[in-house]
Design a protein around this motif. Structure first.
Motif, PDB file in Angstrom:
ATOM      1  N   ARG A 150      -5.090  -3.898 -14.310  1.00  0.00           N
ATOM      2  CA  ARG A 150      -6.005  -3.301 -15.286  1.00  0.00           C
ATOM      3  C   ARG A 150      -5.722  -3.912 -16.642  1.00  0.00           C
ATOM      4  O   ARG A 150      -4.559  -3.993 -17.054  1.00  0.00           O
ATOM      5  N   GLN A 151      -6.784  -4.347 -17.328  1.00  0.00           N
ATOM      6  CA  GLN A 151      -6.608  -4.959 -18.637  1.00  0.00           C
ATOM      7  C   GLN A 151      -7.631  -4.391 -19.618  1.00  0.00           C
ATOM      8  O   GLN A 151      -8.833  -4.433 -19.344  1.00  0.00           O
ATOM      9  N   PHE A 152      -7.157  -3.875 -20.749  1.00  0.00           N
ATOM     10  CA  PHE A 152      -8.034  -3.477 -21.848  1.00  0.00           C
ATOM     11  C   PHE A 152      -8.009  -4.612 -22.871  1.00  0.00           C
ATOM     12  O   PHE A 152      -6.954  -4.920 -23.432  1.00  0.00           O
ATOM     13  N   ARG A 153      -9.150  -5.247 -23.095  1.00  0.00           N
ATOM     14  CA  ARG A 153      -9.236  -6.379 -24.003  1.00  0.00           C
ATOM     15  C   ARG A 153      -9.699  -5.935 -25.390  1.00  0.00           C
ATOM     16  O   ARG A 153     -10.498  -5.008 -25.520  1.00  0.00           O
ATOM     17  N   GLU A 154      -9.238  -6.652 -26.411  1.00  0.00           N
ATOM     18  CA  GLU A 154      -9.684  -6.378 -27.769  1.00  0.00           C
ATOM     19  C   GLU A 154     -10.977  -7.115 -28.095  1.00  0.00           C
ATOM     20  O   GLU A 154     -11.588  -6.867 -29.125  1.00  0.00           O
ATOM     21  N   GLN A 155     -11.384  -8.022 -27.221  1.00  0.00           N
ATOM     22  CA  GLN A 155     -12.610  -8.786 -27.425  1.00  0.00           C
ATOM     23  C   GLN A 155     -13.748  -8.185 -26.592  1.00  0.00           C
ATOM     24  O   GLN A 155     -13.524  -7.418 -25.667  1.00  0.00           O
ATOM     25  N   ASP A 156     -14.967  -8.584 -26.920  1.00  0.00           N
ATOM     26  CA  ASP A 156     -16.132  -8.143 -26.152  1.00  0.00           C
ATOM     27  C   ASP A 156     -16.579  -9.202 -25.154  1.00  0.00           C
ATOM     28  O   ASP A 156     -17.650  -9.093 -24.562  1.00  0.00           O
ATOM     29  N   ASN A 157     -15.758 -10.263 -24.951  1.00  0.00           N
ATOM     30  CA  ASN A 157     -16.171 -11.335 -24.055  1.00  0.00           C
ATOM     31  C   ASN A 157     -14.958 -11.950 -23.373  1.00  0.00           C
ATOM     32  O   ASN A 157     -13.812 -11.755 -23.787  1.00  0.00           O
ATOM     33  N   LEU A 158     -15.236 -12.688 -22.301  1.00  0.00           N
ATOM     34  CA  LEU A 158     -14.215 -13.464 -21.618  1.00  0.00           C
ATOM     35  C   LEU A 158     -14.858 -14.695 -21.029  1.00  0.00           C
ATOM     36  O   LEU A 158     -16.081 -14.753 -20.853  1.00  0.00           O
ATOM     37  N   THR A 159     -14.055 -15.710 -20.744  1.00  0.00           N
ATOM     38  CA  THR A 159     -14.545 -16.885 -20.045  1.00  0.00           C
ATOM     39  C   THR A 159     -13.865 -16.943 -18.685  1.00  0.00           C
ATOM     40  O   THR A 159     -12.691 -16.588 -18.540  1.00  0.00           O
ATOM     41  N   VAL A 160     -14.618 -17.377 -17.696  1.00  0.00           N
ATOM     42  CA  VAL A 160     -14.100 -17.449 -16.328  1.00  0.00           C
ATOM     43  C   VAL A 160     -14.434 -18.806 -15.727  1.00  0.00           C
ATOM     44  O   VAL A 160     -15.463 -19.410 -16.040  1.00  0.00           O
ATOM     45  N   THR A 161     -13.547 -19.297 -14.909  1.00  0.00           N
ATOM     46  CA  THR A 161     -13.802 -20.472 -14.090  1.00  0.00           C
ATOM     47  C   THR A 161     -13.337 -20.152 -12.676  1.00  0.00           C
ATOM     48  O   THR A 161     -12.490 -19.280 -12.471  1.00  0.00           O
ATOM     49  N   LEU A 162     -13.867 -20.867 -11.736  1.00  0.00           N
ATOM     50  CA  LEU A 162     -13.511 -20.612 -10.341  1.00  0.00           C
ATOM     51  C   LEU A 162     -12.024 -20.846 -10.089  1.00  0.00           C
ATOM     52  O   LEU A 162     -11.355 -20.063  -9.400  1.00  0.00           O
ATOM     53  N   ARG A 163     -11.476 -21.914 -10.673  1.00  0.00           N
ATOM     54  CA  ARG A 163     -10.069 -22.243 -10.400  1.00  0.00           C
ATOM     55  C   ARG A 163      -9.091 -21.321 -11.114  1.00  0.00           C
ATOM     56  O   ARG A 163      -7.912 -21.268 -10.733  1.00  0.00           O
ATOM     57  N   ASP A 164      -9.553 -20.611 -12.158  1.00  0.00           N
ATOM     58  CA  ASP A 164      -8.647 -19.764 -12.941  1.00  0.00           C
ATOM     59  C   ASP A 164      -8.841 -18.273 -12.678  1.00  0.00           C
ATOM     60  O   ASP A 164      -8.349 -17.439 -13.442  1.00  0.00           O
ATOM     61  N   LEU A 165      -9.531 -17.909 -11.616  1.00  0.00           N
ATOM     62  CA  LEU A 165      -9.690 -16.492 -11.292  1.00  0.00           C
ATOM     63  C   LEU A 165      -8.333 -15.865 -11.005  1.00  0.00           C
ATOM     64  O   LEU A 165      -7.454 -16.513 -10.423  1.00  0.00           O
ATOM     65  N   PRO A 166      -8.126 -14.615 -11.400  1.00  0.00           N
ATOM     66  CA  PRO A 166      -6.820 -13.988 -11.141  1.00  0.00           C
ATOM     67  C   PRO A 166      -6.546 -13.857  -9.650  1.00  0.00           C
ATOM     68  O   PRO A 166      -7.448 -13.609  -8.855  1.00  0.00           O
ATOM     69  N   LYS A 167      -5.282 -14.059  -9.292  1.00  0.00           N
ATOM     70  CA  LYS A 167      -4.909 -13.933  -7.884  1.00  0.00           C
ATOM     71  C   LYS A 167      -4.935 -12.475  -7.429  1.00  0.00           C
ATOM     72  O   LYS A 167      -5.164 -12.178  -6.255  1.00  0.00           O
ATOM     73  N   GLN A 168      -4.711 -11.555  -8.358  1.00  0.00           N
ATOM     74  CA  GLN A 168      -4.772 -10.132  -8.066  1.00  0.00           C
ATOM     75  C   GLN A 168      -6.083  -9.580  -8.607  1.00  0.00           C
ATOM     76  O   GLN A 168      -6.466  -9.889  -9.741  1.00  0.00           O
TER      77      GLN A 168
END
Length: 270
Positions: free
Chosen positions: A243-261
């Motif tokens: 579980r992560q509460f972010r201070e930003q309103d956005n995130l960037t995602v890539t297929l290779r960097d998806l979290p393992k959990q």
């Protein structure tokens, strides 16, 4: 794609894609998300635009309520459950809408929007979207919504799936019931899923947590967060979910960097 025009009584489709195959119909795009889920040779799958799947970044911003803004590597912008408000952003390239409540659609979309995709068919029956916009393939899976006096309106909500940069991104819309096996099969693999967690207006928390676990996405983005405190939803997941509460309103995602959990990420906003 079907052109959409606004009329006094609601959205009217100028053209609805036929449900039966015809010889003069363009071939449908190939869903990489379904191919991977069903064990096909996904490394050989390409979108209908003939552009190979890539692994570049996709940016996802939380605008509010059920609206996320997705920005693709080739500059396509997509606003989900668009109700006319997207903050200070320019008119998106694509908007998707659902009609359970007026906060999830508008009958007067900005004329600058090139692709308006309602999650319901104003002419009756299911709506079927298979749209390629630059580097993005957009399709939908319809579900039912509750209507007056406890009845259900068939195919009036859409789960939209956005396939871009090798990612499978799903938005559950205003989901009112459990997903059947056929829905899961039609959705296919999801890497990112946007989930309503109000706990009452849509599916209740326990049932929604079960749906999230069945979809097995790497990133879970809560939305429709008014109502029961968000911790009531988070408490239904064990230690196998981060579980992560972010201070930003956005995130960037890539297929290779998806979290393992599997990770539930709460972005800033309401």
């Amino acid at each position: 794609m079907p052109a959409v025009i606004a009329v006094a009584g609601g959205l009217k489709l100028a053209h609805v894609k036929p449900t039966e195959a015809s010889s003069d119909r363009e071939p449908l795009p190939v869903s990489t998300c379904q191919a991977v889920a069903e064990g096909w040779q996904s490394d050989k799958v390409q979108l209908a635009s003939a552009k190979p799947v890539n692994r570049e970044q996709v940016r996802i911003s939380f605008i509010g309520h059920s609206t996320y803004l997705i920005e693709t590597p080739e500059g396509v912008t997509i606003a989900t459950d668009y109700n006319g408000y997207i903050g200070n952003n320019d008119a998106p390239t694509v908007v998707t809408m659902n009609k359970a409540h007026s906060s999830h659609y508008t009958l007067k979309p900005d004329p600058a929007i090139e692709n308006v995709l309602p999650g319901w068919n104003p002419n009756g029956g299911p709506i079927d979207h298979d749209v390629v916009v630059s580097d993005t393939y957009i399709r939908n899976v319809t579900t039912d919504i509750r209507s007056g006096f406890g009845s259900r309106e068939a195919d009036a909500n859409s789960i939209f799936i956005f396939e871009v940069a090798g990612l499978c991104i799903g938005h559950l819309g205003h989901l009112h019931h459990d997903l059947e096996d056929r829905h899961i099969a039609q959705i296919g693999r999801l890497d990112v899923v946007m989930v309503p967690i109000d706990g009452g207006l849509t599916v209740g928390h326990e049932r929604m947590s079960d749906i999230v676990k069945r979809l097995r996405a790497s990133v879970i983005l809560p939305m429709h967060r008014r109502g029961t405190p968000i911790n009531a939803f988070l408490d239904l997941f064990g230690e196998d979910f981060d579980r992560q509460f972010r201070e930003q309103d956005n995130l960037t995602v890539t297929l290779r960097d998806l979290p393992k959990q599997p990770t539930i990420i709460i972005l800033q906003g309401v």
